[in-house]
Design an enzyme around this catalytic site. Sequence first.
Site, PDB file in Angstrom:
ATOM      1  N   ASP A  24      -2.051   0.820   7.718  1.00  0.00           N
ATOM      2  CA  ASP A  24      -1.429   0.710   6.426  1.00  0.00           C
ATOM      3  C   ASP A  24      -0.812  -0.668   6.337  1.00  0.00           C
ATOM      4  OD1 ASP A  24      -1.298   3.789   5.361  1.00  0.00           O
ATOM      5  OD2 ASP A  24      -1.071   3.840   7.615  1.00  0.00           O
TER       6      ASP A  24
ATOM      7  N   ASP B  62       0.873  -1.206   0.055  1.00  0.00           N
ATOM      8  CA  ASP B  62      -0.077  -0.031   0.037  1.00  0.00           C
ATOM      9  C   ASP B  62       0.947   1.195   0.106  1.00  0.00           C
ATOM     10  OD1 ASP B  62      -2.122   1.671   0.055  1.00  0.00           O
ATOM     11  OD2 ASP B  62      -2.112   1.734   2.376  1.00  0.00           O
TER      12      ASP B  62
ATOM     13  N   GLU C  28      -1.807  -1.522  -4.201  1.00  0.00           N
ATOM     14  CA  GLU C  28      -3.052  -0.947  -4.128  1.00  0.00           C
ATOM     15  C   GLU C  28      -3.027   0.268  -5.115  1.00  0.00           C
ATOM     16  OE1 GLU C  28      -5.510   1.828  -1.366  1.00  0.00           O
ATOM     17  OE2 GLU C  28      -5.115  -0.096  -0.511  1.00  0.00           O
TER      18      GLU C  28
END
Length: 185
Positions: free
Chosen positions: A144, A11, A71
């Site tokens: 995260d 991410d 992502e």
Amino acid sequence: MKTEKIILGVDPGTTIMGFGIIKVVGKKMEFVQMNELLLNKYKDPYIKLKLIFERTTELIDTYHPDEMALEAPFFGKNVQSMLKLGRAQGVAMAAGLARQVPVTEYLPKKIKMAITGNGNASKEQVALMLKSLLNLKTLPKNLDATDGLAAAVCHFYNSGQKIGGKNYSGWASFIKQNPNKIGSK
């Protein structure tokens, strides 16, 4: 004979980059690790990009993932934030491509849908579902890391199919799929 592969999920972010790693044995996934790279103490945006590249490369060299799931940036109203996020994603992607690791991008809604069955799920809902799926004892303070782990799990569920994203096996593949972005001024 069981097949085995390692999936790295990332991410990307310029404040915190979350990442998670799973091992797939046959049709079963196992948790390997998740963590985050804290970047908020660095002011220089180019240093942040360098650190993202270095950490992603280090993860690849340590865990030897067979595939990488990222992502994809979501489209928000703040163009500057989108630009920064896109750069962070590009640097992480470049690290994978430089090490010949196939990269697949997933939209945030697709990741949430794969994990929770709801494309509008909260970070907390995604984290709790991952905790259950992977038998995690605790969750990190910042979510995260679980977002990075969610990208890896989403990739496992989708078997690397291009679901809501793009799949690149190397630089040649990236160039072939993005002919208008290469060499245009």
